[in-house]
Design a protein around this motif. Structure first.
Motif, PDB file in Angstrom:
ATOM      1  N   THR A  26      -5.220   0.180   7.180  1.00 58.12           N
ATOM      2  CA  THR A  26      -6.386   0.960   6.750  1.00 58.12           C
ATOM      3  C   THR A  26      -6.989   1.717   7.929  1.00 58.12           C
ATOM      4  O   THR A  26      -7.292   2.916   7.828  1.00 58.12           O
ATOM      5  N   ILE A 193      -9.139  -4.368  -7.032  1.00 60.42           N
ATOM      6  CA  ILE A 193      -9.513  -3.922  -5.689  1.00 60.42           C
ATOM      7  C   ILE A 193      -8.267  -3.557  -4.883  1.00 60.42           C
ATOM      8  O   ILE A 193      -8.221  -2.523  -4.210  1.00 60.42           O
ATOM      9  N   TRP A 197      -7.565   0.098  -3.421  1.00 58.03           N
ATOM     10  CA  TRP A 197      -7.500   0.155  -1.963  1.00 58.03           C
ATOM     11  C   TRP A 197      -6.141   0.697  -1.509  1.00 58.03           C
ATOM     12  O   TRP A 197      -6.052   1.628  -0.705  1.00 58.03           O
ATOM     13  N   SER A 198      -5.068   0.105  -2.036  1.00 59.45           N
ATOM     14  CA  SER A 198      -3.718   0.518  -1.652  1.00 59.45           C
ATOM     15  C   SER A 198      -3.444   1.966  -2.032  1.00 59.45           C
ATOM     16  O   SER A 198      -2.812   2.710  -1.276  1.00 59.45           O
ATOM     17  N   VAL A 201      -5.432   4.284   0.422  1.00 60.11           N
ATOM     18  CA  VAL A 201      -4.853   4.275   1.772  1.00 60.11           C
ATOM     19  C   VAL A 201      -3.491   4.958   1.794  1.00 60.11           C
ATOM     20  O   VAL A 201      -3.219   5.813   2.651  1.00 60.11           O
TER      21      VAL A 201
END
Length: 218
Positions: A26, A193, A197-198, A201
């Motif tokens: 990240t 989440i 998130w993945s 990113v």
């Protein structure tokens, strides 16, 4: 030692190192995003993260976490294969409640590892390593141009980003499950989440790779 001799302990090590590497990935994506705004600012970031003691300490920690994660991944995979015995060779359909990524984490991990080695060769070996050896390294923008000025790099990186996306989406919630911090209710939340998130990113990485290729190769 519990973290070595116990199956649960090995999963804890896998989970903690995995979450640590997710934080690094990240940070790396956000750091590279600086170059989308200003190459001059990116140069400053690369200069700050050169061969300084804190950068070298961070590099050693990242390398150590990656090595542990890889070793324990193979260890647990061999353990699971041994536990299945003859069933490991049986042809069976994937259960509906088991994700594709879950069944292929080792393969995805191998692809990610190969990408990790390629990425180290492209950047670390030409930026931080030469500085450590007392030579003149490539600057941030020059390093980006040397890599993404080659058109073949883009499709290879994009394929690896997809593999890393699958690896992260499963690994994120699985880590919390292995650490015993997620009940049935929270597993769904962690899956959501992890997916968001993945996706953010890896999407950012893809945008960066496409932009750098367009800027330097065309």
């Amino acid at each position: 030692m519990w973290l070595i001799n116990s199956s649960v302990g090995r999963k804890v090590v896998m989970s903690l190192t995995g979450l640590f590497l997710i934080l690094f990935v990240t940070f790396h994506a956000v750091m590279n995003a600086v170059a989308l705004i200003s190459f001059e600012a990116y140069e400053k970031v690369c200069e700050f993260l050169g061969a300084n003691w804190y950068a070298l300490l961070g590099t050693a920690a990242i390398a150590g976490g990656a090595v542990l994660h890889i070793i324990y991944a193979f260890w647990l995979s061999m353990q699971n294969k041994k536990a299945r015995g003859g069933d490991a060779y049986a042809v069976a359909k994937r259960p509906k409640n088991v994700e594709w990524a879950s069944q292929n984490m080792l393969v995805l991990g191998i692809i990610v590892f190969c990408f990790f080695v390629l990425h180290l060769y492209h950047f670390w070996a030409k930026m931080q390593l030469p500085e450590m050896m007392g030579d003149h390294p490539l600057a941030g923008k020059a390093a980006l141009e040397a890599v993404f000025g080659q058109v073949w790099v883009l499709p290879v990186y994009l394929v690896c980003f997809v593999a890393l996306w699958f690896h992260l989406t499963h690994g994120f919630w699985s880590a919390f499950q292995s650490l015993g911090t997620a009940n049935e209710k929270w597993i769904c939340r962690f899956k959501c989440i992890g997916f968001v998130w993945s996706t953010v990113v890896m999407g950012l990485f893809a945008v960066e790779a496409i932009y750098f290729t367009w800027f330097f190769a065309f």
